[in-house]
Write an enzyme that holds these catalytic residues in place. Structure first.
Site, PDB file in Angstrom:
ATOM      1  N   HIS A 185     -12.755  -3.296  10.787  1.00  0.00           N
ATOM      2  CA  HIS A 185     -13.201  -4.421   9.973  1.00  0.00           C
ATOM      3  C   HIS A 185     -14.587  -4.150   9.402  1.00  0.00           C
ATOM      4  O   HIS A 185     -14.874  -4.474   8.250  1.00  0.00           O
ATOM      5  CB  HIS A 185     -13.255  -5.705  10.813  1.00  0.00           C
ATOM      6  CG  HIS A 185     -11.922  -6.313  11.080  1.00  0.00           C
ATOM      7  ND1 HIS A 185     -10.967  -6.456  10.103  1.00  0.00           N
ATOM      8  CD2 HIS A 185     -11.369  -6.814  12.208  1.00  0.00           C
ATOM      9  CE1 HIS A 185      -9.900  -7.035  10.619  1.00  0.00           C
ATOM     10  NE2 HIS A 185     -10.110  -7.256  11.893  1.00  0.00           N
ATOM     11  N   ARG A 282      -1.887  -4.803  -1.775  1.00  0.00           N
ATOM     12  CA  ARG A 282      -1.384  -5.039  -0.418  1.00  0.00           C
ATOM     13  C   ARG A 282      -0.687  -6.396  -0.406  1.00  0.00           C
ATOM     14  O   ARG A 282      -1.314  -7.416  -0.720  1.00  0.00           O
ATOM     15  CB  ARG A 282      -2.533  -5.031   0.582  1.00  0.00           C
ATOM     16  CG  ARG A 282      -3.382  -3.763   0.582  1.00  0.00           C
ATOM     17  CD  ARG A 282      -4.476  -3.877   1.639  1.00  0.00           C
ATOM     18  NE  ARG A 282      -5.378  -2.750   1.618  1.00  0.00           N
ATOM     19  CZ  ARG A 282      -6.526  -2.701   0.935  1.00  0.00           C
ATOM     20  NH1 ARG A 282      -6.889  -3.754   0.202  1.00  0.00           N
ATOM     21  NH2 ARG A 282      -7.300  -1.639   0.978  1.00  0.00           N
ATOM     22  N   ARG A 318       2.553  -2.303  -3.336  1.00  0.00           N
ATOM     23  CA  ARG A 318       3.185  -1.751  -2.144  1.00  0.00           C
ATOM     24  C   ARG A 318       4.035  -2.823  -1.469  1.00  0.00           C
ATOM     25  O   ARG A 318       3.577  -3.952  -1.273  1.00  0.00           O
ATOM     26  CB  ARG A 318       2.116  -1.251  -1.169  1.00  0.00           C
ATOM     27  CG  ARG A 318       2.685  -0.604   0.092  1.00  0.00           C
ATOM     28  CD  ARG A 318       1.570  -0.099   1.002  1.00  0.00           C
ATOM     29  NE  ARG A 318       0.787  -1.180   1.580  1.00  0.00           N
ATOM     30  CZ  ARG A 318      -0.356  -1.008   2.231  1.00  0.00           C
ATOM     31  NH1 ARG A 318      -0.866   0.200   2.373  1.00  0.00           N
ATOM     32  NH2 ARG A 318      -1.010  -2.042   2.729  1.00  0.00           N
ATOM     33  N   GLU A 406       1.947   9.159   4.065  1.00  0.00           N
ATOM     34  CA  GLU A 406       1.098   8.849   5.211  1.00  0.00           C
ATOM     35  C   GLU A 406       1.511   9.649   6.443  1.00  0.00           C
ATOM     36  O   GLU A 406       0.827   9.596   7.463  1.00  0.00           O
ATOM     37  CB  GLU A 406       1.204   7.357   5.542  1.00  0.00           C
ATOM     38  CG  GLU A 406       0.833   6.447   4.388  1.00  0.00           C
ATOM     39  CD  GLU A 406       1.229   5.012   4.649  1.00  0.00           C
ATOM     40  OE1 GLU A 406       0.337   4.215   4.998  1.00  0.00           O
ATOM     41  OE2 GLU A 406       2.421   4.687   4.513  1.00  0.00           O
ATOM     42  N   ASN A 429      -5.782   7.131   5.420  1.00  0.00           N
ATOM     43  CA  ASN A 429      -6.069   6.575   6.744  1.00  0.00           C
ATOM     44  C   ASN A 429      -4.989   6.971   7.745  1.00  0.00           C
ATOM     45  O   ASN A 429      -5.264   7.542   8.800  1.00  0.00           O
ATOM     46  CB  ASN A 429      -6.171   5.047   6.666  1.00  0.00           C
ATOM     47  CG  ASN A 429      -7.200   4.591   5.665  1.00  0.00           C
ATOM     48  OD1 ASN A 429      -8.108   5.323   5.305  1.00  0.00           O
ATOM     49  ND2 ASN A 429      -7.058   3.374   5.189  1.00  0.00           N
ATOM     50  N   ASP A 430      -3.736   6.650   7.414  1.00  0.00           N
ATOM     51  CA  ASP A 430      -2.645   6.991   8.327  1.00  0.00           C
ATOM     52  C   ASP A 430      -2.352   8.488   8.325  1.00  0.00           C
ATOM     53  O   ASP A 430      -1.978   9.042   9.362  1.00  0.00           O
ATOM     54  CB  ASP A 430      -1.386   6.202   7.974  1.00  0.00           C
ATOM     55  CG  ASP A 430      -1.299   4.885   8.738  1.00  0.00           C
ATOM     56  OD1 ASP A 430      -1.765   4.846   9.895  1.00  0.00           O
ATOM     57  OD2 ASP A 430      -0.782   3.906   8.186  1.00  0.00           O
ATOM     58  N   ARG A 440      -6.241   5.479  14.915  1.00  0.00           N
ATOM     59  CA  ARG A 440      -7.248   5.106  13.926  1.00  0.00           C
ATOM     60  C   ARG A 440      -8.102   3.931  14.365  1.00  0.00           C
ATOM     61  O   ARG A 440      -9.138   3.641  13.749  1.00  0.00           O
ATOM     62  CB  ARG A 440      -6.592   4.801  12.580  1.00  0.00           C
ATOM     63  CG  ARG A 440      -5.537   3.732  12.632  1.00  0.00           C
ATOM     64  CD  ARG A 440      -4.765   3.638  11.331  1.00  0.00           C
ATOM     65  NE  ARG A 440      -5.461   2.834  10.361  1.00  0.00           N
ATOM     66  CZ  ARG A 440      -4.909   2.430   9.219  1.00  0.00           C
ATOM     67  NH1 ARG A 440      -3.693   2.798   8.901  1.00  0.00           N
ATOM     68  NH2 ARG A 440      -5.576   1.673   8.372  1.00  0.00           N
ATOM     69  N   CYS A 477      -4.945   6.444  -2.385  1.00  0.00           N
ATOM     70  CA  CYS A 477      -5.298   5.029  -2.297  1.00  0.00           C
ATOM     71  C   CYS A 477      -5.879   4.669  -0.934  1.00  0.00           C
ATOM     72  O   CYS A 477      -6.133   3.505  -0.660  1.00  0.00           O
ATOM     73  CB  CYS A 477      -4.090   4.144  -2.589  1.00  0.00           C
ATOM     74  SG  CYS A 477      -2.738   4.294  -1.403  1.00  0.00           S
TER      75      CYS A 477
END
Length: 543
Positions: A185, A282, A318, A406, A429-430, A440, A477
């Site tokens: 966050h 998202r 997505r 990912e 990220n993934d 993560r 992205c």
């Protein structure tokens, strides 16, 4: 100046100012009082939780975008019946209200941390709920952000979602935490507010309140400096921002190679004119914290708002990215021992295809209603067969289909996947999580999750090579797309577009404008040849 403390830069920018720690959590007294009336004690505990939930709802109403979603989700956790039952059970065995909440939350935190992924992140929400409820019960100051009366650098072991959501850029110059990773966050919300941030900086708490520090959220460096130097650092940073603002227009390298700079958004409020389109919508905000799926019409209305605000620019949306690690009760999915490797993303759609079909119908209707340039992509695709299945459903509605890369298996087979879809978009990220076998949400593994890891860059290069061979777009992205140092490397690898949060656009645009395509390719080679993430970053930054 002193030697820098190092961490992971997760929100770019430079600044300087006095550091102040976040308020400590309330401490329970050493003596545990007896419980005279269990029923009354239980009601006190539950009343405190209800009050915390109401406070968080009020904070959510003052916030917007992702911050509002985070606070609303935490408010629901405070009001959760499972937590209430656990607290009541603790009171019944003789624990006073504040101790009962502490014990019950501790048990839930341990269970969440063992599950990892999304659940591990929710453990921080639980800690904030506990601290707020205990402070209320004991009549202690509510933990939270300091108010020193001057702009400051916020330093903490970690930040609760509520504290992060309420960061005021006019008061908080930068954020430095001991824990946290690139998708925490702290990282996401600080970047969304344009506040420089460094996480995973273990020695920062050794500095005392009032110490003046310089923070570089791009390089991930923190230094103690003289008071007289702070104004100069801030002035230089302001000049840099002014220069960035002067560089306008489409993203491109110094020799004119186009690199569209797109936006990652969760709702229409996240859209700005500066972006050349939307690289990631998202859609989870419509589905989270519900007991039933949103109707096709409800979804259509939400998508119409986003598409209209895009103003004719291309939009990549997505489909629902949820599942066992982002629990949605109405899906009826069983609990899993390892949610990060379980039924999530497109795998949910294979189990509940009607949820995907309703979402695609809503997207298609919204695209027709707005005459928008809409493309649809699926999360968590691992095989060519999955890509074929998804693309068939999307194309049947007359829309271009793509997938997110990912999973390393998908990167390795990117060429085959691009034979059956219209584009791919890399979720760094993934991809980093699965390539490096590092959760993560585990701040202790932040270095492994750094997108500068040469192995991750190799996987991105495989995708870019496949896109070049197929003549199809390959975007990024993930959070890496908004890193101004990494952007030239990604372009050098062959990525065709970069998508990011709005505050990252000026720095990325300027960074690309300062490099030719040949420069970008040279930097990409240096990064891939490095032995680790730190060396890759250093090699690309210093040459």
């Amino acid at each position: 100046m002193s030697e820098p403390l190092t961490g992971l830069g997760v929100s770019p920018g430079r600044t300087a100012g006095p550091l102040y720690r976040i308020g400590p959590p309330p401490a329970l007294p050493d003596v545990v009082p007896p419980v005279a009336e269990p029923a009354a004690e239980s009601e006190q505990a539950l009343a405190a939780l209800r009050s915390v939930s109401a406070d968080l709802d009020a904070l959510a109403a003052r916030a917007d975008g992702t911050a509002a979603e985070v606070l609303a989700a935490e408010a629901l956790m405070a009001a959760d019946e499972t937590l209430a039952k656990a607290v009541t059970a603790k009171v019944e065995v003789g624990r006073p209200a504040a101790w009962a909440i502490t014990d019950a939350v501790g048990e839930q935190q341990r269970a969440f941390e063992e599950l990892g992924g999304y659940f591990a992140e929710r453990a921080a929400d639980l800690a904030d709920i506990r601290d707020r409820a205990v402070a209320r019960l004991l009549g202690l100051p509510m933990p939270g952000l300091p108010s020193p009366g001057e702009p400051y650098v916020l330093v903490a072991e970690d930040l609760s979602p509520a504290d992060t959501a309420l960061l005021d850029p006019s008061a908080v110059l930068a954020v430095v935490t001991v824990r946290g990773g690139p998708t925490s966050h702290t990282a996401i919300l600080a970047k969304g507010r344009g506040i420089p941030a460094v996480v995973g900086c273990p020695n920062v708490l050794a500095l005392t309140d009032g110490t003046v520090i310089a923070v570089d959220g791009t390089l991930g460096e923190v230094r103690a400096i003289d008071v007289s130097e702070a104004a100069a650092v801030r002035a230089e940073a302001a000049r840099e921002r002014a220069l960035l603002a002067e560089i306008t227009g489409p993203g491109r390298t110094a020799d004119g190679h186009p690199v569209p700079l797109l936006l990652n958004v969760g709702e229409s409020a996240d859209l700005v004119e500066d972006g050349e389109g939307v690289g990631l919508v998202r859609t989870e905000f419509l589905f989270l914290d519900r007991t039933s799926a949103p109707s096709v019409e409800e979804q259509r209305q939400a998508y119409v708002e986003v598409f209209r605000c895009a103003g004719g620019r291309p939009v990549v949306i997505r489909t629902l990215d949820a599942g066992a690690d982002k629990p949605l009760p109405f899906l009826g999915l069983p609990e899993e021992d390892n949610p990060a490797l379980g039924v999530r993303g497109l795998r949910v759609a294979r189990v509940r295809p009607e949820v995907l079909d309703d979402q695609l119908a809503a997207i298609a209707r919204a695209a027709v209603d707005t005459e928008a340039d809409v493309r649809v992509m699926a999360p968590m695709v691992a095989t060519v067969e999955e890509a074929v299945w998804f693309a068939g459903r999307v194309r049947a509605l007359g829309l271009p289909a793509g997938v997110m890369i990912e999973v390393p298996a998908a990167a390795l087979r990117a060429g085959r996947i691009l034979e059956v879809v219209d584009f791919i978009s890399i979720g760094t990220n993934d991809l980093s999580q699965y390539a490096m076998a590092a959760d993560r949400m585990n701040g202790d593994l932040a270095a492994l999750l750094d997108p500068w890891q040469p192995a991750v860059l190799d996987l991105i290069a495989l995708c870019a090579d496949a896109g070049r061979a197929a003549g199809k777009p390959v975007g990024v992205c993930g959070e890496a797309g908004g890193d101004p140092l990494l952007a030239p490397v990604l372009v050098g690898l062959g990525v065709t577009s970069l998508s990011m949060s709005a505050p990252s656009l000026p720095a990325v645009r300027a960074s690309l404008a300062g490099h030719t395509l040949a420069d970008c390719q040279r930097l990409a080679g240096l990064a891939r040849d490095a032995g680790d993430a730190a060396s890759a970053k250093a090699a690309s930054h210093t040459r």
